[in-house]
Design a protein around this motif. Structure first.
Motif, PDB file in Angstrom:
ATOM      1  N   CYS A 131      34.883 -52.903  44.732  1.00  0.00           N
ATOM      2  CA  CYS A 131      33.855 -51.856  44.699  1.00  0.00           C
ATOM      3  C   CYS A 131      34.079 -50.997  43.458  1.00  0.00           C
ATOM      4  CB  CYS A 131      33.930 -51.006  45.970  1.00  0.00           C
ATOM      5  SG  CYS A 131      32.684 -49.716  46.051  1.00  0.00           S
ATOM      6  N   PRO A 132      33.655 -51.453  42.259  1.00  0.00           N
ATOM      7  CA  PRO A 132      33.904 -50.671  41.046  1.00  0.00           C
ATOM      8  C   PRO A 132      33.174 -49.338  41.025  1.00  0.00           C
ATOM      9  CG  PRO A 132      32.453 -52.524  40.602  1.00  0.00           C
ATOM     10  CD  PRO A 132      32.960 -52.706  41.992  1.00  0.00           C
ATOM     11  N   THR A 133      31.997 -49.284  41.648  1.00  0.00           N
ATOM     12  CA  THR A 133      31.244 -48.033  41.733  1.00  0.00           C
ATOM     13  C   THR A 133      30.714 -47.864  43.150  1.00  0.00           C
ATOM     14  OG1 THR A 133      29.171 -49.102  41.062  1.00  0.00           O
ATOM     15  CG2 THR A 133      30.551 -48.151  39.311  1.00  0.00           C
ATOM     16  N   PHE A 134      30.465 -46.627  43.536  1.00  0.00           N
ATOM     17  CA  PHE A 134      29.864 -46.376  44.841  1.00  0.00           C
ATOM     18  C   PHE A 134      28.885 -45.218  44.731  1.00  0.00           C
ATOM     19  CE2 PHE A 134      33.892 -44.052  44.620  1.00  0.00           C
ATOM     20  CZ  PHE A 134      33.506 -42.760  44.927  1.00  0.00           C
ATOM     21  N   ASP A 135      27.859 -45.272  45.550  1.00  0.00           N
ATOM     22  CA  ASP A 135      26.832 -44.237  45.594  1.00  0.00           C
ATOM     23  C   ASP A 135      26.371 -44.129  47.043  1.00  0.00           C
ATOM     24  OD1 ASP A 135      24.844 -42.420  45.192  1.00  0.00           O
ATOM     25  OD2 ASP A 135      23.853 -43.508  43.580  1.00  0.00           O
ATOM     26  N   LEU A 149      30.956 -39.236  59.470  1.00  0.00           N
ATOM     27  CA  LEU A 149      30.405 -40.496  58.971  1.00  0.00           C
ATOM     28  C   LEU A 149      31.423 -41.131  58.031  1.00  0.00           C
ATOM     29  CD1 LEU A 149      26.766 -39.315  58.195  1.00  0.00           C
ATOM     30  CD2 LEU A 149      27.501 -40.708  60.149  1.00  0.00           C
ATOM     31  N   ARG A 150      31.454 -42.448  58.034  1.00  0.00           N
ATOM     32  CA  ARG A 150      32.436 -43.166  57.215  1.00  0.00           C
ATOM     33  C   ARG A 150      31.785 -44.372  56.568  1.00  0.00           C
ATOM     34  NH1 ARG A 150      38.635 -44.953  58.427  1.00  0.00           N
ATOM     35  NH2 ARG A 150      38.634 -46.978  57.384  1.00  0.00           N
ATOM     36  N   LYS A 151      32.183 -44.629  55.314  1.00  0.00           N
ATOM     37  CA  LYS A 151      31.687 -45.797  54.575  1.00  0.00           C
ATOM     38  C   LYS A 151      32.892 -46.539  54.019  1.00  0.00           C
ATOM     39  CE  LYS A 151      28.798 -47.174  50.637  1.00  0.00           C
ATOM     40  NZ  LYS A 151      27.949 -48.103  51.386  1.00  0.00           N
ATOM     41  N   ASP A 152      33.100 -47.772  54.462  1.00  0.00           N
ATOM     42  CA  ASP A 152      34.202 -48.590  53.962  1.00  0.00           C
ATOM     43  C   ASP A 152      33.832 -49.174  52.606  1.00  0.00           C
ATOM     44  OD1 ASP A 152      36.019 -48.333  56.173  1.00  0.00           O
ATOM     45  OD2 ASP A 152      34.637 -49.567  57.338  1.00  0.00           O
ATOM     46  N   LEU A 153      34.806 -49.165  51.688  1.00  0.00           N
ATOM     47  CA  LEU A 153      34.564 -49.615  50.323  1.00  0.00           C
ATOM     48  C   LEU A 153      35.214 -50.954  50.017  1.00  0.00           C
ATOM     49  CD1 LEU A 153      35.035 -46.257  48.380  1.00  0.00           C
ATOM     50  CD2 LEU A 153      32.927 -47.266  49.263  1.00  0.00           C
ATOM     51  N   GLY A 154      35.883 -51.558  50.966  1.00  0.00           N
ATOM     52  CA  GLY A 154      36.558 -52.822  50.705  1.00  0.00           C
ATOM     53  C   GLY A 154      37.982 -52.592  50.242  1.00  0.00           C
ATOM     54  N   GLY A 155      38.684 -53.680  49.982  1.00  0.00           N
ATOM     55  CA  GLY A 155      40.081 -53.542  49.577  1.00  0.00           C
ATOM     56  C   GLY A 155      40.952 -53.201  50.771  1.00  0.00           C
ATOM     57  N   THR A 156      42.036 -52.486  50.525  1.00  0.00           N
ATOM     58  CA  THR A 156      42.994 -52.140  51.565  1.00  0.00           C
ATOM     59  C   THR A 156      42.702 -50.740  52.083  1.00  0.00           C
ATOM     60  OG1 THR A 156      44.645 -53.513  50.465  1.00  0.00           O
ATOM     61  CG2 THR A 156      45.435 -51.979  52.128  1.00  0.00           C
TER      62      THR A 156
END
Length: 214
Positions: A131-135, A149-156
């Protein structure tokens, strides 16, 4: 002339707000909430950046050391100083925002995630492949309804979280009841343990309790 005075007054108000006693008090409180000593953390953080810019721009590069190597040296010195002073919580960033009319607000969080550059110029960054960028944009009404509220970005276990917090002191003890399905495991008993996670992703586990149902 009046417009110039208004602009100057507005800029002065912002300056006084940012550098007010309340701002620094809240800043120190956030550091303490992360479990770090505020005085040591602030000194180490300021010293790390001073060393970084001193090596990168203030000291001539030794003979045979290219600019990329000098930048790498500056990053290493910064990281070592941060590590020695424990001046930065790893992987955690928190911000407290006081919003009066939350129901009619929209909250947008965007950013870029870079990794450490082992080979090459560390100033160019190394995009996080998952996830190089997030919006992320949510409404205040959604937050009021869900509470968090929660948003998972991947990775660990990398994530964004937005939640409502209270000014009151939070409880240190938690109690309650739960039901465990009366089924033994393949070894004739059922191991049960409790797992807790804080918002900053700090975790705790209890030892397993071995329950045998007859």
């Amino acid at each position: 002339m009046a417009e110039t005075r208004q602009q100057a007054s507005f800029a002065t108000g912002i300056w006084e707000s940012v550098f007010s006693f309340h701002f620094f008090q809240q800043f120190r409180a956030n550091i303490a909430a992360a479990g770090l000593p505020p005085r040591k953390t602030l000194i180490g953080f300021a010293l790390a950046w001073l060393i970084f810019f001193l090596i990168l721009f203030g000291i001539p590069a030794p003979a045979g050391l290219p600019q990329v190597g000098k930048a790498t040296l500056a990053v290493m010195a910064w990281a070592c100083t941060i590590w020695v002073f424990e001046a930065l919580p790893a992987g955690v960033y928190c911000a407290l925002i006081d919003i009066g009319n939350l129901a009619n607000c929209r909250i947008r969080i965007s950013g870029r995630i870079d990794g450490y550059v082992k080979v090459g110029n560390p100033l160019e960054g190394n995009p996080f492949v998952h996830c190089p960028t997030f919006d992320w944009e949510i409404s205040g009404a959604e937050l009021l309804k869900a509470g968090a509220l929660r948003k998972d970005l991947g990775g660990t276990e990398l994530f964004l979280a937005v939640e409502r917090v209270t000014d009151r002191a939070l409880p240190r003890d938690i109690g309650g009841t739960l039901e465990i399905e009366p089924v033994n495991g393949p070894h004739g008993f059922r191991p049960v343990y409790f797992y807790g996670r804080q918002t900053d992703d700090a975790k705790a586990w209890t030892s397993a309790m071995f329950i045998k149902f007859s």
